[in-house]
Design a protein around this motif. Structure first.
Motif, PDB file in Angstrom:
ATOM      1  N   GLN A  59     -69.523   7.821  30.783  1.00 49.38           N
ATOM      2  CA  GLN A  59     -69.513   8.772  29.672  1.00 49.38           C
ATOM      3  C   GLN A  59     -70.609   8.357  28.702  1.00 49.38           C
ATOM      4  N   PRO A  60     -71.504   9.296  28.334  1.00 51.81           N
ATOM      5  CA  PRO A  60     -72.607   8.916  27.427  1.00 51.81           C
ATOM      6  C   PRO A  60     -72.063   8.387  26.084  1.00 51.81           C
ATOM      7  N   PHE A  61     -72.658   7.365  25.508  1.00 59.12           N
ATOM      8  CA  PHE A  61     -73.555   6.397  26.118  1.00 59.12           C
ATOM      9  C   PHE A  61     -72.817   5.065  26.105  1.00 59.12           C
ATOM     10  N   ILE A  62     -71.640   5.031  26.730  1.00 58.24           N
ATOM     11  CA  ILE A  62     -70.757   3.872  26.655  1.00 58.24           C
ATOM     12  C   ILE A  62     -71.333   2.707  27.466  1.00 58.24           C
ATOM     13  N   VAL A  63     -71.308   1.524  26.858  1.00 59.62           N
ATOM     14  CA  VAL A  63     -71.731   0.290  27.532  1.00 59.62           C
ATOM     15  C   VAL A  63     -70.670  -0.777  27.279  1.00 59.62           C
ATOM     16  N   PRO A  64     -70.588  -1.798  28.139  1.00 58.06           N
ATOM     17  CA  PRO A  64     -69.607  -2.866  27.911  1.00 58.06           C
ATOM     18  C   PRO A  64     -69.930  -3.653  26.645  1.00 58.06           C
ATOM     19  N   GLU A  65     -68.902  -4.106  25.961  1.00 57.57           N
ATOM     20  CA  GLU A  65     -69.088  -4.876  24.736  1.00 57.57           C
ATOM     21  C   GLU A  65     -69.506  -6.306  25.039  1.00 57.57           C
ATOM     22  N   LYS A  66     -69.136  -6.788  26.252  1.00 55.99           N
ATOM     23  CA  LYS A  66     -69.540  -8.140  26.638  1.00 55.99           C
ATOM     24  C   LYS A  66     -69.806  -8.175  28.137  1.00 55.99           C
ATOM     25  N   VAL A  67     -70.716  -9.052  28.544  1.00 58.79           N
ATOM     26  CA  VAL A  67     -71.102  -9.171  29.952  1.00 58.79           C
ATOM     27  C   VAL A  67     -71.318 -10.647  30.279  1.00 58.79           C
ATOM     28  N   PRO A  68     -71.289 -11.035  31.571  1.00 58.29           N
ATOM     29  CA  PRO A  68     -71.537 -12.435  31.931  1.00 58.29           C
ATOM     30  C   PRO A  68     -72.961 -12.863  31.555  1.00 58.29           C
ATOM     31  N   TRP A  69     -73.081 -14.107  31.110  1.00 59.73           N
ATOM     32  CA  TRP A  69     -74.398 -14.616  30.724  1.00 59.73           C
ATOM     33  C   TRP A  69     -75.391 -14.534  31.878  1.00 59.73           C
ATOM     34  N   LEU A  70     -74.913 -14.751  33.114  1.00 60.28           N
ATOM     35  CA  LEU A  70     -75.817 -14.723  34.269  1.00 60.28           C
ATOM     36  C   LEU A  70     -76.561 -13.384  34.345  1.00 60.28           C
ATOM     37  N   GLN A  71     -75.850 -12.281  34.083  1.00 62.07           N
ATOM     38  CA  GLN A  71     -76.486 -10.962  34.121  1.00 62.07           C
ATOM     39  C   GLN A  71     -77.503 -10.810  32.994  1.00 62.07           C
ATOM     40  N   VAL A  72     -77.154 -11.329  31.812  1.00 57.66           N
ATOM     41  CA  VAL A  72     -78.081 -11.261  30.677  1.00 57.66           C
ATOM     42  C   VAL A  72     -79.321 -12.097  30.972  1.00 57.66           C
ATOM     43  N   ALA A  73     -79.119 -13.279  31.556  1.00 55.36           N
ATOM     44  CA  ALA A  73     -80.243 -14.166  31.871  1.00 55.36           C
ATOM     45  C   ALA A  73     -81.201 -13.489  32.856  1.00 55.36           C
ATOM     46  N   ASN A  74     -80.641 -12.836  33.873  1.00 59.97           N
ATOM     47  CA  ASN A  74     -81.480 -12.120  34.846  1.00 59.97           C
ATOM     48  C   ASN A  74     -82.273 -10.996  34.180  1.00 59.97           C
ATOM     49  N   THR A  75     -81.611 -10.303  33.256  1.00 59.48           N
ATOM     50  CA  THR A  75     -82.271  -9.203  32.541  1.00 59.48           C
ATOM     51  C   THR A  75     -83.396  -9.721  31.652  1.00 59.48           C
ATOM     52  N   LEU A  76     -83.143 -10.816  30.916  1.00 58.03           N
ATOM     53  CA  LEU A  76     -84.172 -11.394  30.048  1.00 58.03           C
ATOM     54  C   LEU A  76     -85.351 -11.909  30.878  1.00 58.03           C
ATOM     55  N   ASN A  77     -85.057 -12.499  32.016  1.00 55.62           N
ATOM     56  CA  ASN A  77     -86.107 -12.998  32.904  1.00 55.62           C
ATOM     57  C   ASN A  77     -86.984 -11.834  33.399  1.00 55.62           C
ATOM     58  N   MET A  78     -86.324 -10.731  33.790  1.00 54.10           N
ATOM     59  CA  MET A  78     -87.044  -9.544  34.265  1.00 54.10           C
ATOM     60  C   MET A  78     -87.953  -8.989  33.169  1.00 54.10           C
ATOM     61  N   LYS A  79     -87.418  -8.895  31.957  1.00 54.18           N
ATOM     62  CA  LYS A  79     -88.179  -8.363  30.834  1.00 54.18           C
ATOM     63  C   LYS A  79     -89.362  -9.273  30.485  1.00 54.18           C
ATOM     64  N   PHE A  80     -89.115 -10.573  30.459  1.00 50.78           N
ATOM     65  CA  PHE A  80     -90.167 -11.537  30.108  1.00 50.78           C
ATOM     66  C   PHE A  80     -91.280 -11.519  31.160  1.00 50.78           C
ATOM     67  N   LYS A  81     -90.885 -11.434  32.412  1.00 50.62           N
ATOM     68  CA  LYS A  81     -91.864 -11.428  33.499  1.00 50.62           C
ATOM     69  C   LYS A  81     -92.750 -10.191  33.437  1.00 50.62           C
ATOM     70  N   ALA A  82     -92.136  -9.033  33.180  1.00 47.68           N
ATOM     71  CA  ALA A  82     -92.900  -7.792  33.093  1.00 47.68           C
ATOM     72  C   ALA A  82     -93.847  -7.805  31.903  1.00 47.68           C
ATOM     73  N   SER A  83     -93.437  -8.449  30.828  1.00 50.56           N
ATOM     74  CA  SER A  83     -94.229  -8.459  29.605  1.00 50.56           C
ATOM     75  C   SER A  83     -95.322  -9.526  29.622  1.00 50.56           C
ATOM     76  N   CYS A  84     -94.990 -10.709  30.157  1.00 47.39           N
ATOM     77  CA  CYS A  84     -95.894 -11.861  30.029  1.00 47.39           C
ATOM     78  C   CYS A  84     -96.539 -12.289  31.333  1.00 47.39           C
ATOM     79  N   GLY A  85     -96.152 -11.689  32.470  1.00 50.33           N
ATOM     80  CA  GLY A  85     -96.841 -11.953  33.721  1.00 50.33           C
ATOM     81  C   GLY A  85     -96.196 -12.982  34.614  1.00 50.33           C
ATOM     82  N   ARG A  86     -95.305 -13.813  34.063  1.00 52.50           N
ATOM     83  CA  ARG A  86     -94.617 -14.816  34.881  1.00 52.50           C
ATOM     84  C   ARG A  86     -93.193 -14.957  34.375  1.00 52.50           C
ATOM     85  N   GLY A  87     -92.265 -15.165  35.314  1.00 54.94           N
ATOM     86  CA  GLY A  87     -90.862 -15.256  34.945  1.00 54.94           C
ATOM     87  C   GLY A  87     -90.493 -16.580  34.303  1.00 54.94           C
ATOM     88  N   LEU A  88     -89.249 -16.672  33.863  1.00 54.99           N
ATOM     89  CA  LEU A  88     -88.729 -17.872  33.219  1.00 54.99           C
ATOM     90  C   LEU A  88     -88.204 -18.854  34.266  1.00 54.99           C
TER      91      LEU A  88
END
Length: 624
Positions: A527-556
């Motif tokens: 249902q728009p635009f519902i998102v979970p209030e909390k998520v596992p850190w592992l998923q957040v870490a993967n997302t931050l790594n993906m974002k950093f890699k796309a922005s800076c050229g190399r992953g964490l």
């Protein structure tokens, strides 16, 4: 035709392309073993090769770079490894250079012009994301190899390989449905001729009865008996042909029933699985995940489905006309399933048309007022259903979360456009245009908005700690058109991925946090635009790594991610051996609550580090 094989005409992209690729190795100094085998495939198998190579990587590029491609793309690289990623980027640059060189060498104007178009297309499509082209080439070569192995009957486990290749499976199902539809067409034509013969006999029987009943012959005379025997014989033939026609139309109706079930299952796979998968990958690309854009392949599937559905509709109508000519008694007509089949096909067509109106290029998800932005919309079945003959107008509006929910509840019912607007967008109307895609038989019906600008936004009331950077909107694209000489009228709409509207640059970091969280963790079909209030850190870490890699050229690195965990959870002196993968991090911890003894949040700190690395330290970071 030469030796039973189709020829190729460069000035007609719809002609089956094969003879062009039977001229031996493109470069005598190198060998292209796979391509040599591919050229020996039977016509049906080679048509599948054509389906693999589309506008994203044309068959002409495969042919003219055959030995080079097989030498340099023989080993699949792991793009999560920085060295492999850099090598893949270099390969793509060299691929374009090789193709430019081939174009310069060509003396044939048409071939030269075609190769130059491919080069220009590659530069426009993949300049900012070369890894996408690398992945496309790898997938094409892998699928080609599977087809060759399957044709040779070696190296392919029936339960694996090509049998599990989605492109191959879907194309095979489409080919089978096309064949079944063609066979039904032949049978219906035979049935129609039977019905015409039946009608002639019916008229003949009537004429004989008139002759016998008007007293023209004396009863019991030889002439009378002869005419009566003739009438009885025609009556017997009529009963037999009537029963045969009833049986034949019933058999064909049941064949169509089975076929419609198959179409429904295949359409579900194309729209609800493959197209939704494309949309999900498009959403994740907003966070930096590499995006393999196979929309051209999905369009080909949708076009084939549209053609199959339309032909089946015509065949059902032909069967209805045959039945009408038989004057079947009303008590028997209740068993007629043809109207039900026709309704089922209309529903499938409705779903296909409305689902194929897609946003090919999303608008920016952080949208600043009074700033120019763009988006591209495509109607995947537009050319196949001749919508391009009278191209429709597409209108864009911006809708709030409550309006997005209202749109979802309304489903496919006709909507009042004025009820779905929360702001003013200038340059928000464009007419769709037909684009003949290079190497494609049909082309595309699409529209590119290049100069839209949001002038005013109407916001909802805020609750608690909510800010304008937490509020999500969507761009909504509308259109209306008719097909089948006005028989069907459609209202189609496509909402964009969530966008956050800002007015100042200092609102951008928090706005990107909202978008990053939504892109990564929103459940499909939510249902728009519902998102979970909390998520596992592992998923957040993967997302931050993906974002950093796309922005800076190399992953964490693993150490980087452990340091980030310590920062996010405010652990002092977090040991490298501490496992945070199963810890839950809340949205508030991520970007609302300031870090201990600091005036900024975890996300603000991460965003600033990423910005600094991208703008000032990228070279050092890439060097490790």
């Amino acid at each position: 035709m030469n030796g039973g094989r189709p020829t190729c005409l460069y000035n007609d992209p719809t002609v089956f392309v094969k003879t062009e690729f039977e001229t031996g190795s493109p470069d005598g100094s190198m060998t292209s073993v796979l391509w040599a085998k591919t050229q020996q495939l039977q016509e049906d198998a080679f048509r599948q090769i054509q389906n693999i190579y589309g506008d994203h990587f044309p068959l002409e590029a495969r042919h003219h770079l055959a030995p080079w491609l097989e030498q340099h793309f023989s080993t699949e690289l792991d793009l999560t490894i920085p060295q492999h990623e850099e090598h893949a980027q270099r390969l793509v640059l060299e691929l374009v250079a090789q193709l430019e060189s081939k174009a310069m060498e060509m003396t044939d104007f048409l071939i030269k012009n075609k190769l130059e178009q491919i080069v220009e297309n590659f530069k426009q499509r993949y300049a900012h994301n070369p890894l996408t082209l690398y992945q496309i080439v790898q997938q094409c070569l892998t699928s080609e190899m599977h087809l060759v192995q399957r044709a040779e009957g070696i190296g392919v486990d029936p339960s694996a390989g090509m049998a599990n290749d989605v492109v191959y499976q879907i194309q095979q199902q489409l080919n089978l449905l096309k064949k079944s539809t063609q066979e039904c067409g032949v049978e219906i034509e035979k049935t129609r001729q039977m019905q015409e013969h039946h009608s002639i006999n019916f008229y003949k029987h009537h004429q004989i009865s008139v002759q016998l009943d008007n007293g023209q012959f004396q009863e019991h005379s030889q002439e009378y008996i002869r005419w009566k025997e003739w009438r009885d014989k025609v009556a017997t033939e009529l009963r037999q042909s009537f029963n045969n026609l009833k049986l034949q139309t019933s058999t064909l109706a049941n064949r169509h029933l089975d076929m419609i079930k198959q179409i429904k299952e295949l359409q579900y796979r194309v729209l609800d699985q493959e197209l939704n998968k494309w949309k999900r990958e498009q959403q994740l690309s907003g966070n930096g995940q590499p995006f393999t854009n196979n929309l051209d392949t999905i369009q080909k599937w949708c076009e084939d489905l549209a053609e199959i559905i339309w032909l089946n509709r015509q065949q059902i109508r032909q069967l209805e006309m045959i039945q009408e000519g038989l004057n079947i008694p009303s008590q028997e007509s209740s068993m007629n399933i043809l109207p039900e089949l026709s309704d089922g096909l209309n529903l499938l067509l409705d779903s296909l048309v409305k689902s194929s109106f897609v946003i090919e290029k999303q608008p920016p998800q952080v949208l600043k007022t009074n700033t120019r932005f763009s988006a591209t919309i495509r109607l995947l079945v537009g050319t196949k259903l001749n919508v391009h003959m009278s191209p429709p107008v597409v209108t864009a509006s911006i809708i709030s979360e409550s309006q997005a929910n209202s749109l979802l509840r309304a489903g496919h019912t006709k909507k009042n456009r004025s009820e779905y607007s929360s702001g003013d967008i200038v340059n928000n109307k464009q007419t769709m245009e037909y684009h003949q895609s290079f190497g494609q038989a049909t082309g595309q019906l699409s529209v590119s908005f290049r100069n839209m600008s949001l002038k005013k936004i109407k916001r909802a009331e805020k609750k608690g700690t909510e800010s304008v950077m937490d509020e999500k909107f969507a761009l909504l694209f509308w259109s209306e058109f008719s097909i089948g000489n006005g028989e069907f009228h459609y209202q189609v709409c496509a909402p964009s991925l969530p966008v956050v509207v800002i007015v100042h640059g200092n609102q951008e970091p928090h706005a990107w946090a909202t978008i990053l969280w939504d892109n990564a963790f929103a459940e499909w079909g939510r249902q728009p635009f519902i998102v979970p209030e909390k998520v596992p850190w592992l998923q957040v870490a993967n997302t931050l790594n993906m974002k950093f890699k796309a922005s800076c050229g190399r992953g964490l690195t693993e150490e980087n991610l452990k340091f980030l965990a310590g920062k996010a959870f405010s652990f002092r002196n977090l040991g490298y051996n501490s496992d945070c993968s199963n810890l839950m991090i809340t949205w508030s911890q991520f970007c609302k609550e300031p870090l201990p003894d600091r005036s900024f949040t975890f996300w603000e700190w991460f965003y600033a580090v990423m910005k600094l690395t991208k703008e000032d330290l990228r070279g050092m970071w890439m060097d490790g």
